[in-house]
Design an enzyme around this catalytic site. Sequence first.
Site, PDB file in Angstrom:
ATOM      1  N   HIS A  16       0.838  -1.207   0.000  1.00  0.00           N
ATOM      2  CA  HIS A  16       0.000   0.000   0.000  1.00  0.00           C
ATOM      3  C   HIS A  16       0.876   1.262   0.000  1.00  0.00           C
ATOM      4  CE1 HIS A  16      -3.110  -2.637   2.254  1.00  0.00           C
ATOM      5  NE2 HIS A  16      -3.610  -2.416   1.057  1.00  0.00           N
ATOM      6  N   LYS A  40     -17.777  -6.211   8.071  1.00  0.00           N
ATOM      7  CA  LYS A  40     -16.537  -6.939   8.343  1.00  0.00           C
ATOM      8  C   LYS A  40     -16.114  -6.718   9.781  1.00  0.00           C
ATOM      9  CE  LYS A  40     -14.051  -7.307   3.944  1.00  0.00           C
ATOM     10  NZ  LYS A  40     -12.859  -6.827   3.241  1.00  0.00           N
ATOM     11  N   ARG A  89      -1.819  -5.986  -8.403  1.00  0.00           N
ATOM     12  CA  ARG A  89      -0.687  -6.855  -8.073  1.00  0.00           C
ATOM     13  C   ARG A  89      -0.526  -7.958  -9.109  1.00  0.00           C
ATOM     14  NH1 ARG A  89      -3.089  -8.093  -2.278  1.00  0.00           N
ATOM     15  NH2 ARG A  89      -4.806  -8.220  -3.727  1.00  0.00           N
ATOM     16  N   SER A 127      -2.852  -7.621   3.074  1.00  0.00           N
ATOM     17  CA  SER A 127      -3.063  -7.484   4.522  1.00  0.00           C
ATOM     18  C   SER A 127      -3.426  -8.831   5.135  1.00  0.00           C
ATOM     19  CB  SER A 127      -4.178  -6.484   4.815  1.00  0.00           C
ATOM     20  OG  SER A 127      -3.870  -5.227   4.273  1.00  0.00           O
TER      21      SER A 127
HETATM   22  O1  PNS Z   1      -8.733  -2.764   0.267  1.00  0.00           O
HETATM   23  P1  PNS Z   1      -9.917  -3.375  -0.422  1.00  0.00           P
HETATM   24  O2  PNS Z   1     -10.726  -4.183   0.574  1.00  0.00           O
HETATM   25  O3  PNS Z   1      -9.536  -4.156  -1.645  1.00  0.00           O
HETATM   26  O4  PNS Z   1     -10.840  -2.145  -0.915  1.00  0.00           O
HETATM   27  C1  PNS Z   1     -12.060  -2.389  -1.581  1.00  0.00           C
HETATM   28  C2  PNS Z   1     -12.858  -1.084  -1.680  1.00  0.00           C
HETATM   29  C3  PNS Z   1     -13.020  -0.441  -0.308  1.00  0.00           C
HETATM   30  C4  PNS Z   1     -12.155  -0.119  -2.587  1.00  0.00           C
HETATM   31  C5  PNS Z   1     -14.254  -1.420  -2.304  1.00  0.00           C
HETATM   32  O5  PNS Z   1     -14.805  -2.496  -1.617  1.00  0.00           O
HETATM   33  C6  PNS Z   1     -15.207  -0.251  -2.240  1.00  0.00           C
HETATM   34  O6  PNS Z   1     -15.058   0.699  -2.976  1.00  0.00           O
HETATM   35  N1  PNS Z   1     -16.209  -0.338  -1.321  1.00  0.00           N
HETATM   36  C7  PNS Z   1     -17.133   0.737  -1.058  1.00  0.00           C
HETATM   37  C8  PNS Z   1     -18.498   0.385  -1.613  1.00  0.00           C
HETATM   38  C9  PNS Z   1     -18.580   0.683  -3.077  1.00  0.00           C
HETATM   39  O7  PNS Z   1     -18.306   1.775  -3.537  1.00  0.00           O
HETATM   40  N2  PNS Z   1     -18.963  -0.350  -3.853  1.00  0.00           N
HETATM   41  C10 PNS Z   1     -19.033  -0.244  -5.279  1.00  0.00           C
HETATM   42  C11 PNS Z   1     -17.692  -0.431  -5.905  1.00  0.00           C
HETATM   43  S1  PNS Z   1     -17.961  -1.245  -7.389  1.00  0.00           S
END
Ligand code: PNS
Length: 190
Positions: A16, A40, A89, A127
């Site tokens: 990150h 979560k 990645r 993570s």
């Molecule tokens: O670190 P992560 O868990 O890969 O991040 C994922 C994240 C937070 C970027 C994604 O789950 C997200 O944007 N969640 C917020 C809800 C949202 O906007 N959903 C629609 C995205 S298609």
Amino acid sequence: MLAIYPGSFDPITLGHLDIIERGCKLFDQVIVAVLRNPNKTPLFTVPERIEQIRRSTPHLSNLEVDSFDGLTINYAKMRRATALLRGLRVLSDFEMELQMAHTNKTLSAQIETVFLATSNEYSFLSSSLVKEIARFGGAIDHLVPKHVAVDIYQCFAKIPPASAQTTDLAPTQELPRTAPFMEGLPDREV
Ligand code: PNS
């Protein structure tokens, strides 16, 4: 240009940090946005994760760390961002990331998703992997900022395992599958 780098960051890893540092060179301002996700059970609370990110990035003057809930795109609109920043990645990331980028584009045509290829040395890193290694007593101090490694060890055990205090292990030396000090401790969600 302002970019939002959204994610769970539970906790921040060197992968990150690599994306954050490179994003700060590309954009005028970057906001690392930690998702408050009620579905979560994370290892660290959102304020803990924000503090971990801030402590990892004092050298980045154009970086802000914040949290949000709901849709990333709504937060990005609210902050008047022009881009969402995400790291890629491996190939398996691509499908989900592309789906998210397309979905977000349907919600706001003005906000672009910009992908940075994660530097080679962190292409395996997540993570979840870090937490799993720490949970079983392995060394993680080469994978996360030092203070985050301490936080993780404390979460699992209150003290760092002896085996994890150095990464300079002889090739034949094996880490214990479960550090003795961890036995009997209550599990936290990883
Ligand atoms: O670190 P992560 O868990 O890969 O991040 C994922 C994240 C937070 C970027 C994604 O789950 C997200 O944007 N969640 C917020 C809800 C949202 O906007 N959903 C629609 C995205 S298609």
